[in-house]
Motif scaffolding. Sequence first.
Motif, PDB file in Angstrom:
ATOM      1  N   ARG A   1       4.063   9.618  20.765  1.00  0.00           N
ATOM      2  CA  ARG A   1       4.629   9.249  19.464  1.00  0.00           C
ATOM      3  C   ARG A   1       4.921  10.485  18.612  1.00  0.00           C
ATOM      4  O   ARG A   1       4.280  11.523  18.757  1.00  0.00           O
ATOM      5  CB  ARG A   1       3.654   8.360  18.688  1.00  0.00           C
ATOM      6  N   THR A   2       5.903  10.367  17.738  1.00  0.00           N
ATOM      7  CA  THR A   2       6.079  11.320  16.649  1.00  0.00           C
ATOM      8  C   THR A   2       5.266  10.768  15.492  1.00  0.00           C
ATOM      9  O   THR A   2       5.470   9.623  15.066  1.00  0.00           O
ATOM     10  CB  THR A   2       7.553  11.445  16.243  1.00  0.00           C
ATOM     11  N   VAL A   3       4.324  11.559  14.983  1.00  0.00           N
ATOM     12  CA  VAL A   3       3.348  11.032  14.023  1.00  0.00           C
ATOM     13  C   VAL A   3       3.553  11.661  12.648  1.00  0.00           C
ATOM     14  O   VAL A   3       3.508  12.886  12.490  1.00  0.00           O
ATOM     15  CB  VAL A   3       1.906  11.299  14.499  1.00  0.00           C
ATOM     16  N   CYS A   4       3.766  10.809  11.653  1.00  0.00           N
ATOM     17  CA  CYS A   4       3.813  11.224  10.248  1.00  0.00           C
ATOM     18  C   CYS A   4       2.569  10.664   9.575  1.00  0.00           C
ATOM     19  O   CYS A   4       2.285   9.466   9.688  1.00  0.00           O
ATOM     20  CB  CYS A   4       5.070  10.695   9.562  1.00  0.00           C
ATOM     21  N   GLY A   5       1.810  11.508   8.890  1.00  0.00           N
ATOM     22  CA  GLY A   5       0.533  11.046   8.352  1.00  0.00           C
ATOM     23  C   GLY A   5       0.341  11.307   6.875  1.00  0.00           C
ATOM     24  O   GLY A   5       1.118  12.003   6.214  1.00  0.00           O
ATOM     25  N   HIS A   6      -0.720  10.731   6.377  1.00  0.00           N
ATOM     26  CA  HIS A   6      -1.133  10.884   4.983  1.00  0.00           C
ATOM     27  C   HIS A   6      -2.642  10.730   4.944  1.00  0.00           C
ATOM     28  O   HIS A   6      -3.214   9.911   5.681  1.00  0.00           O
ATOM     29  CB  HIS A   6      -0.474   9.819   4.102  1.00  0.00           C
ATOM     30  N   ILE A   7      -3.296  11.511   4.084  1.00  0.00           N
ATOM     31  CA  ILE A   7      -4.734  11.378   3.872  1.00  0.00           C
ATOM     32  C   ILE A   7      -4.989  11.356   2.377  1.00  0.00           C
ATOM     33  O   ILE A   7      -4.527  12.231   1.648  1.00  0.00           O
ATOM     34  CB  ILE A   7      -5.510  12.534   4.536  1.00  0.00           C
TER      35      ILE A   7
ATOM     36  N   ALA B   1       8.889   0.022   6.000  1.00  0.00           N
ATOM     37  CA  ALA B   1       8.531  -0.969   7.017  1.00  0.00           C
ATOM     38  C   ALA B   1       9.754  -1.523   7.748  1.00  0.00           C
ATOM     39  O   ALA B   1       9.757  -1.633   8.986  1.00  0.00           O
ATOM     40  CB  ALA B   1       7.733  -2.110   6.383  1.00  0.00           C
ATOM     41  N   HIS B   2      10.795  -1.864   7.012  1.00  0.00           N
ATOM     42  CA  HIS B   2      11.966  -2.479   7.647  1.00  0.00           C
ATOM     43  C   HIS B   2      12.894  -1.449   8.285  1.00  0.00           C
ATOM     44  O   HIS B   2      13.902  -1.811   8.900  1.00  0.00           O
ATOM     45  CB  HIS B   2      12.737  -3.314   6.623  1.00  0.00           C
ATOM     46  N   ARG B   3      12.549  -0.153   8.144  1.00  0.00           N
ATOM     47  CA  ARG B   3      13.387   0.899   8.714  1.00  0.00           C
ATOM     48  C   ARG B   3      12.801   1.491  10.003  1.00  0.00           C
ATOM     49  O   ARG B   3      13.454   2.301  10.664  1.00  0.00           O
ATOM     50  CB  ARG B   3      13.547   2.044   7.688  1.00  0.00           C
ATOM     51  N   LEU B   4      11.580   1.134  10.320  1.00  0.00           N
ATOM     52  CA  LEU B   4      10.916   1.749  11.467  1.00  0.00           C
ATOM     53  C   LEU B   4      11.611   1.449  12.785  1.00  0.00           C
ATOM     54  O   LEU B   4      11.519   2.223  13.739  1.00  0.00           O
ATOM     55  CB  LEU B   4       9.446   1.308  11.536  1.00  0.00           C
ATOM     56  N   GLU B   5      12.334   0.322  12.854  1.00  0.00           N
ATOM     57  CA  GLU B   5      13.042  -0.028  14.091  1.00  0.00           C
ATOM     58  C   GLU B   5      14.078   1.032  14.463  1.00  0.00           C
ATOM     59  O   GLU B   5      14.393   1.220  15.635  1.00  0.00           O
ATOM     60  CB  GLU B   5      13.739  -1.384  13.938  1.00  0.00           C
ATOM     61  N   SER B   6      14.586   1.744  13.455  1.00  0.00           N
ATOM     62  CA  SER B   6      15.629   2.736  13.726  1.00  0.00           C
ATOM     63  C   SER B   6      15.075   4.005  14.388  1.00  0.00           C
ATOM     64  O   SER B   6      15.833   4.811  14.916  1.00  0.00           O
ATOM     65  CB  SER B   6      16.353   3.117  12.428  1.00  0.00           C
ATOM     66  N   VAL B   7      13.756   4.175  14.333  1.00  0.00           N
ATOM     67  CA  VAL B   7      13.119   5.351  14.962  1.00  0.00           C
ATOM     68  C   VAL B   7      11.947   4.830  15.792  1.00  0.00           C
ATOM     69  O   VAL B   7      10.800   4.848  15.358  1.00  0.00           O
ATOM     70  CB  VAL B   7      12.632   6.369  13.898  1.00  0.00           C
ATOM     71  N   PRO B   8      12.216   4.362  17.007  1.00  0.00           N
ATOM     72  CA  PRO B   8      11.187   3.664  17.784  1.00  0.00           C
ATOM     73  C   PRO B   8       9.956   4.486  18.116  1.00  0.00           C
ATOM     74  O   PRO B   8       8.875   3.927  18.322  1.00  0.00           O
ATOM     75  CB  PRO B   8      11.921   3.254  19.069  1.00  0.00           C
ATOM     76  N   ASP B   9      10.069   5.817  18.176  1.00  0.00           N
ATOM     77  CA  ASP B   9       8.916   6.646  18.549  1.00  0.00           C
ATOM     78  C   ASP B   9       8.034   7.022  17.358  1.00  0.00           C
ATOM     79  O   ASP B   9       6.965   7.609  17.547  1.00  0.00           O
ATOM     80  CB  ASP B   9       9.393   7.940  19.224  1.00  0.00           C
ATOM     81  N   LEU B  10       8.467   6.722  16.135  1.00  0.00           N
ATOM     82  CA  LEU B  10       7.727   7.156  14.952  1.00  0.00           C
ATOM     83  C   LEU B  10       6.527   6.252  14.696  1.00  0.00           C
ATOM     84  O   LEU B  10       6.634   5.024  14.678  1.00  0.00           O
ATOM     85  CB  LEU B  10       8.642   7.136  13.724  1.00  0.00           C
ATOM     86  N   ALA B  11       5.364   6.882  14.497  1.00  0.00           N
ATOM     87  CA  ALA B  11       4.147   6.166  14.104  1.00  0.00           C
ATOM     88  C   ALA B  11       3.632   6.762  12.804  1.00  0.00           C
ATOM     89  O   ALA B  11       3.763   7.969  12.557  1.00  0.00           O
ATOM     90  CB  ALA B  11       3.073   6.281  15.184  1.00  0.00           C
ATOM     91  N   LEU B  12       3.072   5.924  11.961  1.00  0.00           N
ATOM     92  CA  LEU B  12       2.477   6.364  10.698  1.00  0.00           C
ATOM     93  C   LEU B  12       0.966   6.267  10.795  1.00  0.00           C
ATOM     94  O   LEU B  12       0.435   5.275  11.300  1.00  0.00           O
ATOM     95  CB  LEU B  12       2.967   5.492   9.544  1.00  0.00           C
ATOM     96  N   VAL B  13       0.267   7.303  10.307  1.00  0.00           N
ATOM     97  CA  VAL B  13      -1.191   7.302  10.268  1.00  0.00           C
ATOM     98  C   VAL B  13      -1.609   7.586   8.832  1.00  0.00           C
ATOM     99  O   VAL B  13      -1.409   8.697   8.334  1.00  0.00           O
ATOM    100  CB  VAL B  13      -1.786   8.365  11.216  1.00  0.00           C
ATOM    101  N   PHE B  14      -2.163   6.580   8.158  1.00  0.00           N
ATOM    102  CA  PHE B  14      -2.561   6.728   6.760  1.00  0.00           C
ATOM    103  C   PHE B  14      -4.078   6.596   6.676  1.00  0.00           C
ATOM    104  O   PHE B  14      -4.627   5.501   6.829  1.00  0.00           O
ATOM    105  CB  PHE B  14      -1.877   5.668   5.890  1.00  0.00           C
ATOM    106  N   VAL B  15      -4.751   7.719   6.433  1.00  0.00           N
ATOM    107  CA  VAL B  15      -6.211   7.777   6.424  1.00  0.00           C
ATOM    108  C   VAL B  15      -6.714   7.695   4.988  1.00  0.00           C
ATOM    109  O   VAL B  15      -6.263   8.439   4.113  1.00  0.00           O
ATOM    110  CB  VAL B  15      -6.694   9.094   7.065  1.00  0.00           C
ATOM    111  N   GLY B  16      -7.660   6.798   4.737  1.00  0.00           N
ATOM    112  CA  GLY B  16      -8.232   6.658   3.407  1.00  0.00           C
ATOM    113  C   GLY B  16      -8.431   5.199   3.054  1.00  0.00           C
ATOM    114  O   GLY B  16      -8.121   4.303   3.845  1.00  0.00           O
ATOM    115  N   ASP B  17      -8.954   4.951   1.868  1.00  0.00           N
ATOM    116  CA  ASP B  17      -9.084   3.580   1.396  1.00  0.00           C
ATOM    117  C   ASP B  17      -8.889   3.553  -0.117  1.00  0.00           C
ATOM    118  O   ASP B  17      -8.622   4.578  -0.736  1.00  0.00           O
ATOM    119  CB  ASP B  17     -10.422   2.956   1.807  1.00  0.00           C
TER     120      ASP B  17
END
Length: 388
Positions: free
Chosen positions: A207-213, A230-246
């Motif tokens: 995956r290509t990973v874009c993150g936030h902490i 959310a509705h745009r992720l289909e255009s970049v199938p390899d992109l994953a988001l990692v959002f760390v925190g609460d």
Amino acid sequence: MRILYHHRTRGRHVEGVHIRGIVGALRELGHDVSVMSFPGADPEHDAESPAATRKSRLAALVTRLPGVVFELFELLYNAVTFVRMQRAWRTSPPQLIYERYSLFLFATIWLARRRGIPLVLEINDSALVERVRPLGMRGLARRIEGWCFREATGLVFISTYFRDVATRAYGAIAPSVVSPNAVDLPRFDPARFDRERLRAERGLTGRTVCGHIGAFAHWHGVDGFVEAIAHRLESVPDLALVFVGDGKTLPAVRELIAARGLADRVLLPGRVPHDDVASWIACMDYAVLPNSNHYGSPMKLFEFMGMGVAVVAPDYAPVAEVIADGRTGWLFPHGDATACVERVLELAQRADERRRVGEAARDYIASERQWRNNAEQLLTLVPTGAAA
């Protein structure tokens, strides 16, 4: 030089990282540094001891008091500070006091002036800016703050914007420097981590990973960003988001992801210990800061950049002091969620640019934004001969 670091924070999370960073750097420079903390909030020692836990719970209860009542407790803390400082002077008189500024706290400056000891204030909060906790006694807070800013030996601001706001409001303030946050570079070193193993363990292989902490709070804009992309992720199938925190908006983000069927594209591991933050950044190809504020210097920027992970960030003045657009990161017009999403999607296809800018970001941190740089800078405010 004997330095006393004084703070009234709870000593956890970002403020604890900052305190340990400055204290450690001053010690590396050869100074004898002791820390005077709010009871039960020493960021250098185990917070899980029974005594510390009891005091931490008491502090948490105090913070839940209604606005003006809480502010009265802040004023009363000057008496506590006075007694503790007098005790410190009897046992090991400091040659410099470095204080993390807190609203309504003036006792330390008053005592330092009476004893002829330099005191440098680090300004991370102010009665002049929009705060998470609204001020009831704003007028009194500003009068005390103005006196503190004028009577301190020196001031350390986290951004030029913050210093300009204070200067306009209070006039001739003490000599000052602008010192954004920093990072412990050996700790945030990508060479320490087996990136591919970590990515495999967390389901991110290939995956290509874009993150936030960071905190899931409205002013950080995580919920709005996830909804916009959310509705745009289909255009970049390899992109994953990692959002760390609460935080408060995390449940809403979880619901949105579940409703859109995006659980395999958006990873939400929750809050992790600060010791684990670098391992999560090691999994990322680039990062995003959806929003910030006009005056702050987000710690996460420096930790991302130290790991060689460049950031898409809003163009607030303090952020633009750290990120050079297209060279050490990427800026978008603050408040423009669409521009933020477009830049994130565009960069998902540009591996070479991500690597180039990420390497430049780490080089910048290595040369200018380690804690040692901050410590050396604050010491320039101390009069020559203060350690005599």
